[in-house]
Write a protein that holds these residues in place. Sequence first.
Motif, PDB file in Angstrom:
ATOM      1  N   VAL A  63       0.924  -1.127   0.047  1.00  0.00           N
ATOM      2  CA  VAL A  63       0.005  -0.072  -0.093  1.00  0.00           C
ATOM      3  C   VAL A  63       1.015   1.278   0.076  1.00  0.00           C
ATOM      4  O   VAL A  63       1.677   1.240   0.823  1.00  0.00           O
ATOM      5  CB  VAL A  63      -0.896  -0.075   1.289  1.00  0.00           C
ATOM      6  CG1 VAL A  63      -1.886   1.167   1.315  1.00  0.00           C
ATOM      7  CG2 VAL A  63      -1.621  -1.401   0.998  1.00  0.00           C
ATOM      8  N   PRO A  64       0.728   2.320  -0.771  1.00  0.00           N
ATOM      9  CA  PRO A  64      -0.225   2.250  -1.906  1.00  0.00           C
ATOM     10  C   PRO A  64       0.125   1.719  -3.271  1.00  0.00           C
ATOM     11  O   PRO A  64      -0.709   1.437  -4.257  1.00  0.00           O
ATOM     12  CB  PRO A  64      -0.556   3.757  -1.899  1.00  0.00           C
ATOM     13  CG  PRO A  64       0.664   4.241  -1.965  1.00  0.00           C
ATOM     14  CD  PRO A  64       1.341   3.626  -0.701  1.00  0.00           C
ATOM     15  N   PHE A  65       1.332   1.446  -3.492  1.00  0.00           N
ATOM     16  CA  PHE A  65       1.891   0.963  -4.925  1.00  0.00           C
ATOM     17  C   PHE A  65       3.070   0.310  -4.872  1.00  0.00           C
ATOM     18  O   PHE A  65       3.745   0.190  -3.922  1.00  0.00           O
ATOM     19  CB  PHE A  65       2.076   2.202  -5.750  1.00  0.00           C
ATOM     20  CG  PHE A  65       2.739   3.403  -5.066  1.00  0.00           C
ATOM     21  CD1 PHE A  65       4.193   3.299  -4.832  1.00  0.00           C
ATOM     22  CD2 PHE A  65       2.184   4.433  -4.488  1.00  0.00           C
ATOM     23  CE1 PHE A  65       5.022   4.244  -4.227  1.00  0.00           C
ATOM     24  CE2 PHE A  65       3.083   5.624  -3.828  1.00  0.00           C
ATOM     25  CZ  PHE A  65       4.491   5.375  -3.731  1.00  0.00           C
ATOM     26  N   VAL A  66       3.479  -0.326  -5.982  1.00  0.00           N
ATOM     27  CA  VAL A  66       4.562  -1.057  -6.183  1.00  0.00           C
ATOM     28  C   VAL A  66       5.943  -0.083  -6.053  1.00  0.00           C
ATOM     29  O   VAL A  66       5.927   1.004  -6.415  1.00  0.00           O
ATOM     30  CB  VAL A  66       4.792  -1.571  -7.573  1.00  0.00           C
ATOM     31  CG1 VAL A  66       6.030  -2.277  -7.627  1.00  0.00           C
ATOM     32  CG2 VAL A  66       3.731  -2.744  -7.692  1.00  0.00           C
ATOM     33  N   CYS A  67       6.852  -0.660  -5.329  1.00  0.00           N
ATOM     34  CA  CYS A  67       8.066   0.413  -5.180  1.00  0.00           C
ATOM     35  C   CYS A  67       9.247  -0.666  -4.758  1.00  0.00           C
ATOM     36  O   CYS A  67       9.227  -1.854  -4.780  1.00  0.00           O
ATOM     37  CB  CYS A  67       7.913   1.173  -3.961  1.00  0.00           C
ATOM     38  SG  CYS A  67       7.654   0.423  -2.157  1.00  0.00           S
ATOM     39  N   LYS A  68      10.591  -0.061  -4.474  1.00  0.00           N
ATOM     40  CA  LYS A  68      11.814  -0.619  -4.343  1.00  0.00           C
ATOM     41  C   LYS A  68      12.148  -0.253  -2.900  1.00  0.00           C
ATOM     42  O   LYS A  68      12.105   1.099  -2.542  1.00  0.00           O
ATOM     43  CB  LYS A  68      12.787  -0.288  -5.309  1.00  0.00           C
ATOM     44  CG  LYS A  68      12.700  -0.937  -6.784  1.00  0.00           C
ATOM     45  CD  LYS A  68      14.019  -0.172  -7.710  1.00  0.00           C
ATOM     46  CE  LYS A  68      13.670  -0.658  -8.977  1.00  0.00           C
ATOM     47  NZ  LYS A  68      14.476  -0.199  -9.747  1.00  0.00           N
ATOM     48  N   THR A  69      12.101  -1.265  -1.847  1.00  0.00           N
ATOM     49  CA  THR A  69      12.645  -0.713  -0.380  1.00  0.00           C
ATOM     50  C   THR A  69      13.819  -1.190  -0.288  1.00  0.00           C
ATOM     51  O   THR A  69      14.063  -2.348  -0.438  1.00  0.00           O
ATOM     52  CB  THR A  69      11.517  -1.445   0.329  1.00  0.00           C
ATOM     53  OG1 THR A  69      10.217  -0.864  -0.084  1.00  0.00           O
ATOM     54  CG2 THR A  69      11.654  -1.097   1.833  1.00  0.00           C
ATOM     55  N   PRO A  70      14.676  -0.393   0.700  1.00  0.00           N
ATOM     56  CA  PRO A  70      15.918  -1.023   0.922  1.00  0.00           C
ATOM     57  C   PRO A  70      15.590  -2.239   1.987  1.00  0.00           C
ATOM     58  O   PRO A  70      14.780  -2.212   2.600  1.00  0.00           O
ATOM     59  CB  PRO A  70      16.478   0.156   1.982  1.00  0.00           C
ATOM     60  CG  PRO A  70      15.822   1.467   1.339  1.00  0.00           C
ATOM     61  CD  PRO A  70      14.488   0.910   0.879  1.00  0.00           C
ATOM     62  N   LEU A  71      16.562  -3.229   1.875  1.00  0.00           N
ATOM     63  CA  LEU A  71      16.334  -4.409   2.416  1.00  0.00           C
ATOM     64  C   LEU A  71      15.965  -4.197   4.081  1.00  0.00           C
ATOM     65  O   LEU A  71      15.172  -4.807   4.698  1.00  0.00           O
ATOM     66  CB  LEU A  71      17.529  -5.254   2.472  1.00  0.00           C
ATOM     67  CG  LEU A  71      17.601  -6.530   3.204  1.00  0.00           C
ATOM     68  CD1 LEU A  71      16.410  -7.590   2.838  1.00  0.00           C
ATOM     69  CD2 LEU A  71      18.841  -7.442   3.097  1.00  0.00           C
ATOM     70  N   ARG A  72      17.045  -3.427   4.710  1.00  0.00           N
ATOM     71  CA  ARG A  72      16.638  -3.087   6.149  1.00  0.00           C
ATOM     72  C   ARG A  72      15.270  -2.601   6.501  1.00  0.00           C
ATOM     73  O   ARG A  72      14.867  -3.203   7.477  1.00  0.00           O
ATOM     74  CB  ARG A  72      17.766  -2.087   6.604  1.00  0.00           C
ATOM     75  CG  ARG A  72      17.838  -1.762   7.970  1.00  0.00           C
ATOM     76  CD  ARG A  72      18.945  -0.752   8.535  1.00  0.00           C
ATOM     77  NE  ARG A  72      18.837  -0.540   9.825  1.00  0.00           N
ATOM     78  CZ  ARG A  72      19.694  -1.311  10.898  1.00  0.00           C
ATOM     79  NH1 ARG A  72      20.092  -2.528  10.378  1.00  0.00           N
ATOM     80  NH2 ARG A  72      19.579  -0.996  12.160  1.00  0.00           N
ATOM     81  N   LYS A  73      14.914  -1.529   5.702  1.00  0.00           N
ATOM     82  CA  LYS A  73      13.669  -1.107   6.094  1.00  0.00           C
ATOM     83  C   LYS A  73      12.475  -2.313   5.811  1.00  0.00           C
ATOM     84  O   LYS A  73      11.563  -2.347   6.598  1.00  0.00           O
ATOM     85  CB  LYS A  73      13.211  -0.015   4.940  1.00  0.00           C
ATOM     86  CG  LYS A  73      11.864   0.648   5.416  1.00  0.00           C
ATOM     87  CD  LYS A  73      11.825   2.019   4.559  1.00  0.00           C
ATOM     88  CE  LYS A  73      10.575   2.737   4.734  1.00  0.00           C
ATOM     89  NZ  LYS A  73      10.351   4.122   3.688  1.00  0.00           N
ATOM     90  N   PHE A  74      12.576  -3.205   4.673  1.00  0.00           N
ATOM     91  CA  PHE A  74      11.682  -4.118   4.590  1.00  0.00           C
ATOM     92  C   PHE A  74      11.626  -5.101   5.691  1.00  0.00           C
ATOM     93  O   PHE A  74      10.644  -5.406   6.280  1.00  0.00           O
ATOM     94  CB  PHE A  74      12.157  -4.847   3.389  1.00  0.00           C
ATOM     95  CG  PHE A  74      11.263  -6.062   2.859  1.00  0.00           C
ATOM     96  CD1 PHE A  74      10.048  -5.762   2.275  1.00  0.00           C
ATOM     97  CD2 PHE A  74      11.467  -7.384   3.156  1.00  0.00           C
ATOM     98  CE1 PHE A  74       9.285  -6.624   1.702  1.00  0.00           C
ATOM     99  CE2 PHE A  74      10.483  -8.256   2.856  1.00  0.00           C
ATOM    100  CZ  PHE A  74       9.501  -7.920   1.943  1.00  0.00           C
ATOM    101  N   HIS A 102      13.642  -6.143 -15.543  1.00  0.00           N
ATOM    102  CA  HIS A 102      13.154  -5.628 -16.630  1.00  0.00           C
ATOM    103  C   HIS A 102      11.342  -5.730 -16.257  1.00  0.00           C
ATOM    104  O   HIS A 102      10.465  -5.026 -16.683  1.00  0.00           O
ATOM    105  CB  HIS A 102      13.240  -5.977 -17.900  1.00  0.00           C
ATOM    106  CG  HIS A 102      12.361  -5.572 -19.101  1.00  0.00           C
ATOM    107  ND1 HIS A 102      12.790  -4.169 -19.599  1.00  0.00           N
ATOM    108  CD2 HIS A 102      11.688  -6.155 -19.857  1.00  0.00           C
ATOM    109  CE1 HIS A 102      11.851  -4.098 -20.342  1.00  0.00           C
ATOM    110  NE2 HIS A 102      11.344  -5.174 -20.934  1.00  0.00           N
ATOM    111  N   SER A 103      11.079  -6.937 -15.943  1.00  0.00           N
ATOM    112  CA  SER A 103       9.365  -7.282 -16.051  1.00  0.00           C
ATOM    113  C   SER A 103       8.883  -6.527 -14.770  1.00  0.00           C
ATOM    114  O   SER A 103       7.807  -6.064 -15.000  1.00  0.00           O
ATOM    115  CB  SER A 103       9.408  -8.875 -15.762  1.00  0.00           C
ATOM    116  OG  SER A 103       9.675  -9.496 -17.068  1.00  0.00           O
ATOM    117  N   ALA A 104       9.765  -6.330 -13.641  1.00  0.00           N
ATOM    118  CA  ALA A 104       9.199  -5.744 -12.557  1.00  0.00           C
ATOM    119  C   ALA A 104       8.990  -4.209 -12.867  1.00  0.00           C
ATOM    120  O   ALA A 104       8.043  -3.605 -12.573  1.00  0.00           O
ATOM    121  CB  ALA A 104      10.203  -5.753 -11.327  1.00  0.00           C
ATOM    122  N   GLU A 105       9.836  -3.408 -13.574  1.00  0.00           N
ATOM    123  CA  GLU A 105       9.699  -2.164 -14.028  1.00  0.00           C
ATOM    124  C   GLU A 105       8.469  -2.280 -15.259  1.00  0.00           C
ATOM    125  O   GLU A 105       7.680  -0.945 -14.911  1.00  0.00           O
ATOM    126  CB  GLU A 105      11.240  -1.816 -14.900  1.00  0.00           C
ATOM    127  CG  GLU A 105      12.206  -1.648 -14.006  1.00  0.00           C
ATOM    128  CD  GLU A 105      12.239  -0.516 -13.078  1.00  0.00           C
ATOM    129  OE1 GLU A 105      11.416   0.531 -13.276  1.00  0.00           O
ATOM    130  OE2 GLU A 105      13.344  -0.199 -12.341  1.00  0.00           O
TER     131      GLU A 105
END
Length: 199
Positions: A63-74, A102-105
């Motif tokens: 929530v609310p969208f697809v994103c890239k998250t630093p591992l530590r924060k995840f 590429h597919s994720a992007e």
Amino acid sequence: MKNTHLNSLEQQVTATLQEGDIIFISIDAFLYKQVAKGTGSWSSHVGFAIKEDNQWMVIESKVPFVCKTPLRKFLSRTCKGEVMVRRLQQPLSSLEIDKLKHSAEKLSATLPTTLYHLGFDFDSDRQFCSKFVHLVYKDALGIELGKAQTLEQLLEENPQASVRFWRCWFLGFIPWKRKTLTPASQIEDSQLNTIFCTV
């Protein structure tokens, strides 16, 4: 989670991690706890790991969208340090990892595709965590992770689930024929091996 515990967890996960690994956590929020309970699992959220500028990131639909998250924060979002890392039995080549990225992007490039679906509808244009992982791996590698099933089938298989909660969540009417796909079905997928687990 205390910093000392998070430091230790991050070090342990990083020591075993490879790009393309799938990471399961347990989010300490009411909705996510009901998702886990309703699927007979401890896990309520999933993403997959990549490296960018020598930093570990997790690509996730949240929530609310697809994103890239630093591992530590995840990892900091998991309850009681609960984490599992799973990996395809066949090692990924650098080309296959590039295909995953590429597919994720591609899947997260435009609205509404990138937006989170709180109704967990597999057939919607929008995403939720396990569906996003499933679609990325299918598009990039032709591998389908997890099993899509109707809410009726899911709740029949998990009598411990709170039907009352889901009836309230769907404003009085559960869409029994709606297809969904859960983190639990990906934890159980025989195409993956468990590399690291604290549960």
